[in-house]
Design a protein around this motif. Structure first.
Motif, PDB file in Angstrom:
ATOM      1  N   UNK A  81       0.820  -1.205   0.000  1.00  0.00           N
ATOM      2  CA  UNK A  81       0.000   0.000   0.000  1.00  0.00           C
ATOM      3  C   UNK A  81       0.856   1.258   0.000  1.00  0.00           C
ATOM      4  N   UNK A  82       0.239   2.350  -0.438  1.00  0.00           N
ATOM      5  CA  UNK A  82       0.883   3.645  -0.307  1.00  0.00           C
ATOM      6  C   UNK A  82       0.827   4.100   1.138  1.00  0.00           C
ATOM      7  N   UNK A  83       1.424   5.237   1.404  1.00  0.00           N
ATOM      8  CA  UNK A  83       1.418   5.764   2.763  1.00  0.00           C
ATOM      9  C   UNK A  83       0.027   6.163   3.217  1.00  0.00           C
ATOM     10  N   UNK A  84      -0.228   6.047   4.518  1.00  0.00           N
ATOM     11  CA  UNK A  84      -1.517   6.483   5.049  1.00  0.00           C
ATOM     12  C   UNK A  84      -1.678   7.984   4.823  1.00  0.00           C
ATOM     13  N   UNK A  85      -2.881   8.371   4.451  1.00  0.00           N
ATOM     14  CA  UNK A  85      -3.146   9.784   4.181  1.00  0.00           C
ATOM     15  C   UNK A  85      -4.630  10.044   4.396  1.00  0.00           C
ATOM     16  N   UNK A  86      -5.074  11.229   4.032  1.00  0.00           N
ATOM     17  CA  UNK A  86      -6.497  11.561   4.137  1.00  0.00           C
ATOM     18  C   UNK A  86      -7.306  10.959   2.995  1.00  0.00           C
ATOM     19  N   UNK A  87      -6.628  10.317   2.038  1.00  0.00           N
ATOM     20  CA  UNK A  87      -7.286   9.610   0.929  1.00  0.00           C
ATOM     21  C   UNK A  87      -8.167  10.526   0.081  1.00  0.00           C
ATOM     22  N   UNK A  88      -7.669  11.696  -0.214  1.00  0.00           N
ATOM     23  CA  UNK A  88      -8.417  12.645  -1.037  1.00  0.00           C
ATOM     24  C   UNK A  88      -7.761  12.856  -2.400  1.00  0.00           C
ATOM     25  N   UNK A  89      -6.927  11.896  -2.823  1.00  0.00           N
ATOM     26  CA  UNK A  89      -6.243  12.036  -4.100  1.00  0.00           C
ATOM     27  C   UNK A  89      -7.256  12.076  -5.244  1.00  0.00           C
ATOM     28  N   UNK A  90      -6.995  12.931  -6.217  1.00  0.00           N
ATOM     29  CA  UNK A  90      -7.912  13.092  -7.351  1.00  0.00           C
ATOM     30  C   UNK A  90      -7.722  12.019  -8.408  1.00  0.00           C
ATOM     31  N   UNK A  91      -6.558  11.362  -8.414  1.00  0.00           N
ATOM     32  CA  UNK A  91      -6.307  10.338  -9.431  1.00  0.00           C
ATOM     33  C   UNK A  91      -5.456   9.217  -8.838  1.00  0.00           C
ATOM     34  N   UNK A  92      -5.493   8.086  -9.509  1.00  0.00           N
ATOM     35  CA  UNK A  92      -4.746   6.917  -9.066  1.00  0.00           C
ATOM     36  C   UNK A  92      -3.249   7.147  -9.221  1.00  0.00           C
ATOM     37  N   UNK A  93      -2.482   6.732  -8.212  1.00  0.00           N
ATOM     38  CA  UNK A  93      -1.027   6.871  -8.244  1.00  0.00           C
ATOM     39  C   UNK A  93      -0.439   5.906  -7.223  1.00  0.00           C
TER      40      UNK A  93
END
Length: 202
Positions: free
Chosen positions: A153-165
């Motif tokens: 998984x990617x790093x924990x975040x607020x999960x508000x990314x606009x696109x997949x990365x």
């Protein structure tokens, strides 16, 4: 649960709580005092391989658990507490004063090794020796697909990314391809996908 004589137990993770040290006594609901048996590996958050191993061996002090393990076939998955609470590759342990080891990669390596040593599972080939995800055929009626929702998984975040990365990665492409191919190829009547977290479709 053992007395129900289950054919199979699928453990969805948190096989240990490496983050939480035990207290000698704890007052629980109703004022009752719970007294713990203490062991050196359970007096601080696990940070070395021996301490992670100690978390598993501590659980085996429990005689009812040993009976359950002896009588019931098990499939283990892992979640976060096999390493540290809500871990991801970018977890910052700096503010955590009870951790002297600040590199989450070190904790992951130790936690992974201890999990693989204690989990009832076969190791993969040398090029993927620490791989958790796997398929377990359980006769002609059942295939169990155990996923790994932590290692890729990617790093924990607020999960508000606009696109997949890479920041939104969860399974990793190789695991997604493996799961889709496996489900499509399976001839078992029932297919169970073991997840340590909810899975949704977007």
């Amino acid at each position: 649960m053992r007395q129900a004589e289950p054919d199979l137990f699928i453990h969805a993770g948190d096989t240990i709580y490496a983050t939480t040290p035990l207290q000698a006594e704890k007052t629980v609901e109703g004022g009752q005092v719970w007294r713990n048996t203490l062991a050196p590996a359970r007096t601080r958050p696990a940070q070395t391989l021996e301490e992670f191993r100690g978390c598993y061996s501590y659980n085996l002090l429990d005689e009812p658990l040993r009976r359950f393990n002896a009588e019931v076939a098990q499939v283990w998955n892992w979640s976060d507490h096999e390493v540290t609470n809500n871990w991801s590759p970018t977890k910052d342990l700096g503010p955590w004063s009870d951790y002297t080891e600040k590199q989450v990669g070190i904790l992951q390596a130790c936690g992974t090794r201890a999990f693989l040593e204690y989990a009832p599972m076969r190791w993969h080939a040398q090029d993927e020796a620490e791989r958790i995800y796997r398929r377990i055929p359980y006769g002609p009626l059942l295939d169990v697909f155990v996923t790994d929702m932590r290692s890729y998984r990617g790093g924990n975040s607020s999960n508000l990314q606009a696109r997949e990365s890479t920041d939104t990665a969860y399974f990793g492409n190789a695991q997604v391809d493996w799961l889709l191919r496996g489900l499509k190829a399976s001839r078992a009547l029932w297919k169970i996908v073991s997840l340590d977290m909810p899975l949704g479709v977007m």
